[in-house]
Write a protein that holds these residues in place. Structure first.
Motif, short mmCIF file in Angstrom:
data_model
loop_
_atom_site.label_atom_id
_atom_site.label_comp_id
_atom_site.label_asym_id
_atom_site.label_seq_id
_atom_site.Cartn_x
_atom_site.Cartn_y
_atom_site.Cartn_z
N TRP A 81 -13.48 33.23 71.42
CA TRP A 81 -13.13 31.87 71.59
C TRP A 81 -13.95 30.96 72.44
CZ3 TRP A 81 -8.08 29.96 73.86
CH2 TRP A 81 -7.93 30.39 75.24
N SER A 82 -13.71 29.70 72.13
CA SER A 82 -14.39 28.72 72.96
C SER A 82 -13.28 27.74 73.64
CB SER A 82 -15.74 28.18 72.51
OG SER A 82 -16.66 29.23 72.10
N PRO A 83 -12.75 27.94 74.58
CA PRO A 83 -11.50 27.17 74.87
C PRO A 83 -12.30 25.91 75.62
CG PRO A 83 -11.81 28.76 76.28
CD PRO A 83 -12.58 29.20 75.50
N THR A 84 -11.71 24.41 75.53
CA THR A 84 -12.05 23.41 76.14
C THR A 84 -10.95 22.64 77.06
OG1 THR A 84 -11.30 22.26 74.28
CG2 THR A 84 -13.67 23.13 74.05
N GLY A 85 -11.45 21.83 77.60
CA GLY A 85 -10.47 21.13 78.54
C GLY A 85 -9.78 21.98 79.53
N MET A 86 -8.39 21.44 79.68
CA MET A 86 -7.69 22.37 80.72
C MET A 86 -7.82 23.65 80.45
SD MET A 86 -6.09 22.54 83.50
CE MET A 86 -5.97 20.80 83.78
N GLN A 87 -7.54 23.95 79.07
CA GLN A 87 -7.51 25.40 78.42
C GLN A 87 -8.57 26.45 79.15
OE1 GLN A 87 -4.93 27.67 76.70
NE2 GLN A 87 -6.15 28.76 77.94
N LYS A 88 -9.73 25.77 79.16
CA LYS A 88 -11.09 26.45 79.45
C LYS A 88 -10.90 26.84 81.03
CE LYS A 88 -16.12 26.12 79.87
NZ LYS A 88 -16.21 27.41 79.33
N ILE A 89 -10.32 25.57 81.82
CA ILE A 89 -9.93 25.79 83.21
C ILE A 89 -9.28 26.93 83.44
CG2 ILE A 89 -9.28 24.66 85.48
CD1 ILE A 89 -10.09 21.94 84.28
N VAL A 90 -8.13 26.79 82.94
CA VAL A 90 -7.10 28.02 83.24
C VAL A 90 -7.71 29.28 82.93
CG1 VAL A 90 -5.04 28.74 82.35
CG2 VAL A 90 -5.16 26.44 82.84
N ASP A 91 -8.36 29.39 81.52
CA ASP A 91 -9.05 30.51 81.31
C ASP A 91 -9.93 31.24 82.16
OD1 ASP A 91 -9.19 32.20 78.78
OD2 ASP A 91 -11.66 31.98 79.03
N GLU A 92 -10.63 30.33 82.98
CA GLU A 92 -11.86 30.80 83.85
C GLU A 92 -10.93 31.20 85.13
OE1 GLU A 92 -14.68 31.46 83.41
OE2 GLU A 92 -14.92 30.75 81.50
N LEU A 93 -9.82 30.71 85.58
CA LEU A 93 -9.09 30.98 86.59
C LEU A 93 -8.74 32.31 86.40
CD1 LEU A 93 -7.19 27.67 87.67
CD2 LEU A 93 -8.75 29.01 88.88
N LEU A 94 -8.08 32.48 85.13
CA LEU A 94 -7.36 33.85 84.82
C LEU A 94 -8.21 35.08 84.86
CD1 LEU A 94 -4.50 32.74 82.42
CD2 LEU A 94 -4.11 33.55 84.71
N HIS A 95 -9.23 34.73 84.33
CA HIS A 95 -10.29 35.97 83.87
C HIS A 95 -11.50 35.94 84.89
CE1 HIS A 95 -8.00 34.93 79.95
NE2 HIS A 95 -8.05 36.31 79.96
N THR A 96 -11.75 35.03 85.77
CA THR A 96 -12.93 35.04 86.36
C THR A 96 -12.72 34.89 87.85
OG1 THR A 96 -14.24 34.13 84.46
CG2 THR A 96 -15.26 34.17 86.46
N LEU A 97 -12.28 33.62 88.11
CA LEU A 97 -12.08 33.21 89.64
C LEU A 97 -11.11 34.04 90.27
CD1 LEU A 97 -13.00 31.42 91.73
CD2 LEU A 97 -11.40 29.81 91.15
N ILE A 98 -10.01 34.49 89.83
CA ILE A 98 -8.92 35.02 90.56
C ILE A 98 -9.62 36.60 90.63
CG2 ILE A 98 -6.56 35.89 90.43
CD1 ILE A 98 -5.79 33.25 89.32
N PRO A 99 -9.92 37.15 89.66
CA PRO A 99 -10.47 38.53 89.97
C PRO A 99 -11.44 38.68 91.05
CG PRO A 99 -10.25 38.20 87.70
CD PRO A 99 -10.01 36.98 88.34
N VAL A 100 -12.31 37.67 91.04
CA VAL A 100 -13.46 37.83 92.00
C VAL A 100 -12.71 37.53 93.49
CG1 VAL A 100 -15.23 36.31 92.86
CG2 VAL A 100 -15.35 36.98 90.67
N LEU A 101 -11.81 36.47 93.61
CA LEU A 101 -11.10 36.18 94.95
C LEU A 101 -10.36 37.54 95.45
CD1 LEU A 101 -10.07 32.60 94.26
CD2 LEU A 101 -11.85 33.26 95.44
#
Length: 199
Positions: free
Chosen positions: A94-114
């Motif tokens: 899928w290709s989320p946009t807007g706020m969904q994209k931000i949340v998606d990246e937080l849950l699956h990318t940024l938080i795991p790295v942090l």
């Protein structure tokens, strides 16, 4: 510094979870109860919730460096599994946009790295040992049993690689077996790397 980082990570985690829940409420035609159950049927949500709770308690309790080894390592492995499976198997779905994209990246990318960064800096690696892996597998195994049991009468499976209706039980069990092997291998790698860092 640890408490400041823990506070930032906790706030990011709660924001991402709450916002994802709000977005699902806005876009779902399901009843409130069913939507809520499905929301908490995603390994991503449950694991990010564990992360948020862990860092919240870290801020409140401020544990010392001698805290029990293994808990943060297990949480780190869980959230890395979330991130890695998403990047490899689910991102293209899928290709989320807007706020969904931000949340998606937080849950699956940024938080795991942090979380990985926090583990590298602050986990008490001296007490890590391989027999802990058995205990760490309890959460993902119980999760798998739950989604298969509920899916058997609700027809809802949160991920395509465990969708019994679409691919059947043999394929689901095959996929689950290899994910478990990957989990165990990653756990062994963390323990070995942790011991090396401790030396």
């Amino acid at each position: 510094m640890k408490r400041i980082l823990a506070l930032i990570f906790a706030l990011l985690g709660w924001f991402a979870i709450i916002m994802q829940y709000y977005l699902m409420l806005q876009n779902s035609a399901l009843s409130f109860g069913e939507m809520t159950i499905r929301f908490f049927s995603y390994f991503t949500i449950l694991t990010n919730l564990i992360v948020a709770v862990y860092f919240t308690f870290y801020v409140v309790k401020n544990p010392q460096k001698t805290e029990h080894s293994g808990l943060l390592t297990a949480i780190t492995i869980y959230i890395l599994i979330v991130g890695l499976i998403y990047q490899v198997l689910l991102r293209s779905a899928w290709s989320p946009t807007g706020m969904q994209k931000i949340v998606d990246e937080l849950l699956h990318t940024l938080i795991p790295v942090l979380v990985l960064f926090f583990w590298f800096l602050y986990e008490n690696k001296s007490g890590l040992h391989y027999k802990q892996i058995i205990k760490w597998t309890i959460y993902p195994v119980i999760y798998l049993l739950y989604i298969l049991l509920r899916g058997s009468f609700s027809g809802f499976y949160p991920y395509p690689f465990v969708d019994v209706l679409a691919i059947g039980y043999p394929e689901v069990l095959f996929n689950s077996f290899w994910i478990l092997i990957f989990f165990i291998g990653l756990s062994m790698l963390f323990i070995r790397f942790g011991k090396a860092l401790n030396k």
